[in-house]
Write an enzyme that holds these catalytic residues in place. Structure first.
Site, PDB file in Angstrom:
ATOM      1  N   HIS A  64       0.881  -1.164   0.000  1.00 20.00           N
ATOM      2  CA  HIS A  64       0.000   0.000   0.000  1.00 20.00           C
ATOM      3  C   HIS A  64       0.924   1.221   0.000  1.00 20.00           C
ATOM      4  CE1 HIS A  64      -3.804  -2.210   1.597  1.00 20.00           C
ATOM      5  NE2 HIS A  64      -3.773  -2.151   0.277  1.00 20.00           N
ATOM      6  N   ASP A  66       1.235   4.105   1.227  1.00 17.83           N
ATOM      7  CA  ASP A  66       1.752   4.818   2.412  1.00 17.83           C
ATOM      8  C   ASP A  66       2.875   4.048   3.114  1.00 17.83           C
ATOM      9  OD1 ASP A  66      -0.414   3.017   2.999  1.00 17.83           O
ATOM     10  OD2 ASP A  66      -0.562   3.846   5.020  1.00 17.83           O
ATOM     11  N   HIS A 142      -4.038  -8.510   6.243  1.00 16.88           N
ATOM     12  CA  HIS A 142      -4.439  -7.208   5.736  1.00 16.88           C
ATOM     13  C   HIS A 142      -5.142  -7.440   4.409  1.00 16.88           C
ATOM     14  CE1 HIS A 142      -4.323  -2.942   5.802  1.00 16.88           C
ATOM     15  NE2 HIS A 142      -3.373  -2.765   4.891  1.00 16.88           N
ATOM     16  N   ASP A 212       0.428  -3.297   8.538  1.00 25.31           N
ATOM     17  CA  ASP A 212      -0.952  -3.108   8.978  1.00 25.31           C
ATOM     18  C   ASP A 212      -1.594  -4.483   9.168  1.00 25.31           C
ATOM     19  OD1 ASP A 212      -0.179  -0.578   8.140  1.00 25.31           O
ATOM     20  OD2 ASP A 212      -1.743  -0.365   6.673  1.00 25.31           O
TER      21      ASP A 212
HETATM   22 ZN   LIG Z   1      -2.150  -0.895   4.375  1.00 23.35          ZN
END
Ligand SMILES: [Zn+2]
Length: 305
Positions: A64, A66, A142, A212
């Site tokens: 992802h 970020d 995730h 995450d």
């Molecule tokens: Zn993520």
């Protein structure tokens, strides 16, 4: 011996002026490792006075934006500033191709070697080892392939006290035997025991980075007993449903994992931009797990012996 974590970014996916996207430096025995590399991470190196050429390895949790969009920029800057030293990168298998395509299509040729090692999202695996440490990737749950990382110091050998080396005129071969836990007999027949002359080093320290992930009770056993746990805390319990839907955790869930894993210190991060006051995360986690801190850009957390 140094073991600390320096936070460069602890915000979640959408940009805010309060937090940078995920990135942190782990300093283990003065070896510097970068964990995740959100957009703008190279500027954070400048801001907090760390030379990024000293980074020997980069660990990316998932793809992802970020968590990795600063990587190619950082790699290019390392090249422009004359890097020759090999760079090790650990991350999801697709990351290797992603980097290669970026470099190829922009005709960027690096003057240093890149060694890529894929992580696994199905089992905990050893991805990196040297004389003093081990790093494992730890599967998380995730929306996409995602792992955490566990940094483990190796047990240091016994040390013979200097005073005794002089007193007994110990030879290097005798010191070696004592360090192995054996006793030695001197020429005059006296016995020198390991118990008498050796100092036991402190137990090895451990740090786990878990971002995450949805609430994942199985995680507790894989990171059991770590000295410091960075666990994502994207939401508060008021948004527990949203947390489940987006495969993220709440502050309460992060604290519950810390209890189950019997960690010493919990560091919360990956805060959603919807909250203006990070203290709310602390207030939610504290009643469940006592020793909890909030990540913030520039924060340095020592992992003491
Ligand atoms: Zn993520």
């Amino acid at each position: 011996m140094t073991f600390k974590v320096i936070i460069f970014g602890c915000g979640a996916a959408t940009p805010t002026l309060q937090h940078h996207p995920s990135a942190q430096v782990v300093n283990l025995h003065d070896k510097l490792f970068l964990v995740d590399c959100g957009e703008g991470t190279q500027l954070q190196f400048r801001k907090y006075g760390f030379g990024f050429q000293k980074i020997s390895a980069i660990f990316i949790s998932h793809l992802h934006g970020d968590h990795y969009l600063g990587l190619v920029g950082l790699m290019s800057s390392m090249h422009l500033l004359g890097r020759k030293q090999k760079l090790k990168i650990f991350g999801p298998p697709a990351l290797e191709q992603l980097i290669r395509i970026n470099l190829e299509l922009s005709s960027t040729y690096l003057d240093y070697e890149v060694e890529f090692t894929p992580t696994s999202d199905t089992e905990k695996i050893l991805v990196h080892e040297d004389q003093t440490l081990r790093v494992f990737s730890v599967p998380l749950k995730h929306r996409v392939f995602c792992t955490g990382f566990l940094f483990e110091e190796k047990q240091r050998p016994l040390k013979v006290k200097r005073d005794f080396i002089e007193e007994y005129q110990l030879m290097p071969s005798q010191i070696l035997l004592l360090k192995k836990g054996e006793d030695v007999v001197l020429e005059d027949g006296r016995i020198v025991t390991c118990d008498e002359v050796c100092v036991t080093p402190p137990p090895p320290r451990k740090y786990a980075y878990c971002s995450d992930t949805t609430y994942l009770p199985e995680l507790a056993q894989m990171i059991e007993g770590v000295d410091l746990l960075y666990h994502e805390s994207t939401f508060l319990e008021s948004e527990a449903l949203r947390a489940t839907q987006t495969f993220h955790s709440t502050a309460k869930q992060a604290a519950t994992i810390a209890v189950m894993a019997k960690v010493k210190h919990l560091l919360l991060g990956h805060f959603s931009s919807r909250y203006r006051d990070d203290q709310l995360f602390l207030e939610e986690a504290s009643p469940i797990f006592e020793k909890v801190s909030l990540a913030n850009e520039g924060l340095e957390i020592d992992i003491p012996n």
